[in-house]
Motif scaffolding. Sequence first.
Motif, PDB file in Angstrom:
ATOM      1  N   GLU A  37      56.852  73.080  27.542  1.00 32.21           N
ATOM      2  CA  GLU A  37      56.215  71.763  27.535  1.00 32.21           C
ATOM      3  C   GLU A  37      54.975  71.745  28.415  1.00 32.21           C
ATOM      4  N   ARG A  38      55.067  72.403  29.586  1.00 31.65           N
ATOM      5  CA  ARG A  38      53.896  72.486  30.475  1.00 31.65           C
ATOM      6  C   ARG A  38      52.766  73.267  29.816  1.00 31.65           C
ATOM      7  N   VAL A  39      53.123  74.396  29.207  1.00 29.88           N
ATOM      8  CA  VAL A  39      52.102  75.209  28.534  1.00 29.88           C
ATOM      9  C   VAL A  39      51.455  74.414  27.401  1.00 29.88           C
ATOM     10  N   ARG A  40      52.280  73.695  26.637  1.00 28.91           N
ATOM     11  CA  ARG A  40      51.756  72.911  25.517  1.00 28.91           C
ATOM     12  C   ARG A  40      50.786  71.838  25.996  1.00 28.91           C
ATOM     13  N   THR A  41      51.213  71.056  26.976  1.00 30.90           N
ATOM     14  CA  THR A  41      50.371  69.954  27.450  1.00 30.90           C
ATOM     15  C   THR A  41      49.142  70.465  28.192  1.00 30.90           C
ATOM     16  N   GLN A  42      49.318  71.537  28.997  1.00 28.38           N
ATOM     17  CA  GLN A  42      48.177  72.066  29.750  1.00 28.38           C
ATOM     18  C   GLN A  42      47.184  72.750  28.810  1.00 28.38           C
ATOM     19  N   ALA A  43      47.701  73.417  27.766  1.00 27.90           N
ATOM     20  CA  ALA A  43      46.799  74.041  26.795  1.00 27.90           C
ATOM     21  C   ALA A  43      45.981  72.969  26.076  1.00 27.90           C
ATOM     22  N   LYS A  44      46.638  71.875  25.717  1.00 27.19           N
ATOM     23  CA  LYS A  44      45.923  70.780  25.066  1.00 27.19           C
ATOM     24  C   LYS A  44      44.899  70.168  26.011  1.00 27.19           C
ATOM     25  N   SER A  45      45.303  69.985  27.278  1.00 31.69           N
ATOM     26  CA  SER A  45      44.385  69.428  28.266  1.00 31.69           C
ATOM     27  C   SER A  45      43.214  70.366  28.514  1.00 31.69           C
ATOM     28  N   SER A  46      43.517  71.676  28.632  1.00 31.41           N
ATOM     29  CA  SER A  46      42.467  72.664  28.853  1.00 31.41           C
ATOM     30  C   SER A  46      41.498  72.694  27.675  1.00 31.41           C
ATOM     31  N   PHE A  47      42.048  72.591  26.465  1.00 26.70           N
ATOM     32  CA  PHE A  47      41.214  72.569  25.266  1.00 26.70           C
ATOM     33  C   PHE A  47      40.297  71.349  25.285  1.00 26.70           C
ATOM     34  N   ALA A  48      40.870  70.202  25.633  1.00 29.81           N
ATOM     35  CA  ALA A  48      40.080  68.969  25.651  1.00 29.81           C
ATOM     36  C   ALA A  48      39.046  68.975  26.760  1.00 29.81           C
ATOM     37  N   GLN A 288      53.043  71.724  17.108  1.00 29.03           N
ATOM     38  CA  GLN A 288      54.350  71.448  16.505  1.00 29.03           C
ATOM     39  C   GLN A 288      55.277  72.649  16.632  1.00 29.03           C
ATOM     40  N   ALA A 289      54.713  73.847  16.532  1.00 27.08           N
ATOM     41  CA  ALA A 289      55.521  75.063  16.685  1.00 27.08           C
ATOM     42  C   ALA A 289      56.086  75.156  18.099  1.00 27.08           C
ATOM     43  N   LEU A 290      55.266  74.829  19.096  1.00 27.52           N
ATOM     44  CA  LEU A 290      55.746  74.859  20.478  1.00 27.52           C
ATOM     45  C   LEU A 290      56.824  73.808  20.708  1.00 27.52           C
ATOM     46  N   LEU A 291      56.662  72.649  20.096  1.00 28.28           N
ATOM     47  CA  LEU A 291      57.692  71.609  20.212  1.00 28.28           C
ATOM     48  C   LEU A 291      58.999  72.088  19.594  1.00 28.28           C
ATOM     49  N   ALA A 292      58.907  72.759  18.448  1.00 25.21           N
ATOM     50  CA  ALA A 292      60.106  73.284  17.798  1.00 25.21           C
ATOM     51  C   ALA A 292      60.777  74.341  18.666  1.00 25.21           C
ATOM     52  N   VAL A 293      59.980  75.193  19.291  1.00 27.04           N
ATOM     53  CA  VAL A 293      60.534  76.207  20.190  1.00 27.04           C
ATOM     54  C   VAL A 293      61.287  75.544  21.332  1.00 27.04           C
ATOM     55  N   SER A 294      60.693  74.498  21.910  1.00 28.70           N
ATOM     56  CA  SER A 294      61.347  73.777  23.001  1.00 28.70           C
ATOM     57  C   SER A 294      62.706  73.232  22.567  1.00 28.70           C
ATOM     58  N   GLY A 295      62.730  72.616  21.368  1.00 28.67           N
ATOM     59  CA  GLY A 295      63.985  72.046  20.871  1.00 28.67           C
ATOM     60  C   GLY A 295      65.050  73.093  20.656  1.00 28.67           C
ATOM     61  N   PHE A 296      64.693  74.218  20.045  1.00 29.51           N
ATOM     62  CA  PHE A 296      65.671  75.272  19.783  1.00 29.51           C
ATOM     63  C   PHE A 296      66.180  75.909  21.076  1.00 29.51           C
ATOM     64  N   VAL A 297      65.326  75.977  22.081  1.00 29.33           N
ATOM     65  CA  VAL A 297      65.742  76.526  23.376  1.00 29.33           C
ATOM     66  C   VAL A 297      66.849  75.666  23.982  1.00 29.33           C
ATOM     67  N   VAL A 298      66.654  74.358  23.962  1.00 29.18           N
ATOM     68  CA  VAL A 298      67.670  73.454  24.528  1.00 29.18           C
ATOM     69  C   VAL A 298      68.952  73.504  23.701  1.00 29.18           C
ATOM     70  N   ILE A 299      68.822  73.520  22.387  1.00 26.90           N
ATOM     71  CA  ILE A 299      70.010  73.591  21.524  1.00 26.90           C
ATOM     72  C   ILE A 299      70.804  74.854  21.817  1.00 26.90           C
ATOM     73  N   ALA A 300      70.100  75.976  21.995  1.00 23.42           N
ATOM     74  CA  ALA A 300      70.780  77.240  22.303  1.00 23.42           C
ATOM     75  C   ALA A 300      71.534  77.144  23.624  1.00 23.42           C
ATOM     76  N   GLY A 301      70.908  76.531  24.627  1.00 25.81           N
ATOM     77  CA  GLY A 301      71.568  76.382  25.922  1.00 25.81           C
ATOM     78  C   GLY A 301      72.809  75.507  25.850  1.00 25.81           C
ATOM     79  N   LEU A 302      72.699  74.394  25.123  1.00 28.94           N
ATOM     80  CA  LEU A 302      73.838  73.478  25.012  1.00 28.94           C
ATOM     81  C   LEU A 302      74.964  74.096  24.183  1.00 28.94           C
ATOM     82  N   LEU A 303      74.611  74.851  23.159  1.00 27.07           N
ATOM     83  CA  LEU A 303      75.648  75.537  22.380  1.00 27.07           C
ATOM     84  C   LEU A 303      76.370  76.570  23.233  1.00 27.07           C
ATOM     85  N   GLY A 304      75.600  77.219  24.131  1.00 23.86           N
ATOM     86  CA  GLY A 304      76.240  78.154  25.062  1.00 23.86           C
ATOM     87  C   GLY A 304      77.232  77.441  25.960  1.00 23.86           C
ATOM     88  N   MET A 305      76.868  76.252  26.433  1.00 22.05           N
ATOM     89  CA  MET A 305      77.784  75.476  27.271  1.00 22.05           C
ATOM     90  C   MET A 305      78.996  75.034  26.468  1.00 22.05           C
TER      91      MET A 305
END
Length: 419
Positions: A37-48, A288-305
């Motif tokens: 999320e930081r990379v996504r927002t900072q990349a967008k900010s850096s681009f802008a 959108q790809a980075l957002l999807a990666v973020s979502g799948f990362v959390v899902i993987a962690g919760l499934l592990g729990m």
Amino acid sequence: MTAIIRLALQSLANRKTTALLTLLTVAISVTLLLGVERVRTQAKSSFANTISGTDLIVGSRSGQVNLLLYSVFRIGNATNNIDWQSYQEIANHRSVRWAIPISLGDSHKGFRVVGTTGAYFEHFRYGQKQPLEFNEGNKFNTLFETVIGSEVAKKLNYKIGDEIIIAHGISDQSFNRHDNLPFKIVGVLAPTGTPVDSSVHVSLEAIEAIHVGWESGANLGASPSAEVLKQQQFEPKQITAFMVGLNSKIQTFALQRYINTYPKEPLSAIMPGIALHELWGMMSIAEQALLAVSGFVVIAGLLGMLTSLLTSLNERRREMAILRAMGAKPSHIFFLLTSEAAALTAVGILLGTTLLYSMLFFAQPLIQEHFGLLISITPLTSHELMLLCLVQLAGMVVGLVPAIRAYQHSLSDGMTIKV
């Protein structure tokens, strides 16, 4: 309720290994979530923030994205050049406070050469209106001096005093190099995380001087020596584009309309902020790809729990039965397991956030140096806090699955489990 929470904590303490592995799974998923999320927002900010403080960018008539790409990002080429007299007339307009001319077309070992003036180093801004700074040296003052970006210096291992050869056009081949006119490096700019880092800057007069004897990209005869050229006066005939800063923002639309209807040649004036927004919209698939990666990362962690909790539940059915025999209600068992899931998620979030800031503290300079991306070490934003709240809620929901199963186990089922 307090007794059940205390019991949940003691139960987790008795299963240290399983609890620690579950914590680690949640913590890593939270670290990756916040990191992406930081990379996504900072990349967008850096681009802008690639260009800042510039009110208008002027080039030959074309679409605003194309003009932005070649003038700011050094990608592609202009459809046409701008006459020097047109530039001077607009630069001297009563609304204009400063103007930065740029001339593109040459290169050095894959890096674009930018012809400009001292106004470039004085007025160009990026990020939060940050000025260009020098790591070493200073701006060019004589004809065959050059200032290079930090990326050029790092990739080609250049330092102050080195000499470089500029090639005609984007491809750097032996037949189109200006071999007899080397440029001396007099300045190295500090990293900006923008295309400035990958640019070689020379004067507009130098661009004219090195093309004496060239026509349509071909050397038609012996080029004069540097000593001969230094004795002559050069003035640009054409430039590629120029950036404009105004005395007042109110004058932006009036000057833009004046330039877009300029009678002497077809020109386009764009507002860089709007053009950047349009360009980022065209690249939204990456976001959108980075957002999807973020979502799948959390899902993987919760499934592990969830896997961990369900596995431990089968091992704890006798424990649940004993608690029931001692008077615990099914609702108590249910609350016990949901409390464990909530506690694991909460501690995992805390641990993951701490891990993220620790990694940023050490990795921030390296990321900026190698990728030109500054990831700020700032408090959690409201959006990030909302994401963490959603993770906490999701962790509690995940805890409902083993809790419902334990709730449904009968006393006799638990007491008759074979050990």
